[in-house]
Design a protein around this motif. Structure first.
Motif, mmCIF file in Angstrom:
data_model
loop_
_atom_site.group_PDB
_atom_site.id
_atom_site.type_symbol
_atom_site.label_atom_id
_atom_site.label_comp_id
_atom_site.label_asym_id
_atom_site.label_seq_id
_atom_site.Cartn_x
_atom_site.Cartn_y
_atom_site.Cartn_z
ATOM 1 N N LEU A 32 0.830 -1.209 0.000
ATOM 2 C CA LEU A 32 0.000 0.000 0.000
ATOM 3 C C LEU A 32 0.867 1.262 0.000
ATOM 4 C CD1 LEU A 32 -2.678 -1.173 2.573
ATOM 5 C CD2 LEU A 32 -3.005 -0.902 0.105
ATOM 6 N N HIS A 36 0.924 4.000 -2.852
ATOM 7 C CA HIS A 36 0.726 5.407 -2.497
ATOM 8 C C HIS A 36 1.776 6.276 -3.187
ATOM 9 C CE1 HIS A 36 -0.335 8.886 -0.091
ATOM 10 N NE2 HIS A 36 0.920 9.001 0.292
ATOM 11 N N LEU A 49 -7.981 1.219 -2.135
ATOM 12 C CA LEU A 49 -6.574 1.098 -1.756
ATOM 13 C C LEU A 49 -6.118 2.300 -0.932
ATOM 14 C CD1 LEU A 49 -5.159 -0.322 -5.090
ATOM 15 C CD2 LEU A 49 -5.400 -1.565 -2.933
ATOM 16 N N TYR A 53 -4.855 2.209 2.854
ATOM 17 C CA TYR A 53 -3.581 2.845 3.216
ATOM 18 C C TYR A 53 -3.770 3.742 4.439
ATOM 19 C CZ TYR A 53 0.272 6.186 2.964
ATOM 20 O OH TYR A 53 1.335 6.991 3.285
#
Length: 76
Positions: A32, A36, A49, A53
């Motif tokens: 994650l 990011h 997602l 995160y």
């Protein structure tokens, strides 16, 4: 946070990549973080997602653990 989003995190699976087929809530934190940095995909998957995160980096996994248990027990 909307309940529907949390339900999606514990019921929807990753459609591609190294963690294809895993529940979104079970994707490791390091992946994650990498996503990011790279940029989340567009649409619902990207939102899931990104939400996962944020849950992980803020130590809020307990929310999903309880929700996942309720789903497995058929309470939802």
């Amino acid at each position: 946070m909307q309940k529907e989003i949390l339900l999606d995190l514990v019921t929807k699976k990753m459609p591609f990549g190294k963690y294809k087929g895993r529940l979104i809530c079970d994707i490791p934190e390091h992946y994650l973080v990498w996503m990011h940095r790279k940029g989340f995909p567009e649409g619902k998957l990207g939102m899931w997602l990104n939400t996962m995160y944020e849950i992980r980096v803020n130590g809020l996994e307990y929310i999903l653990i309880e929700l996942k248990k309720k789903i497995q027990l058929g309470e939802l």
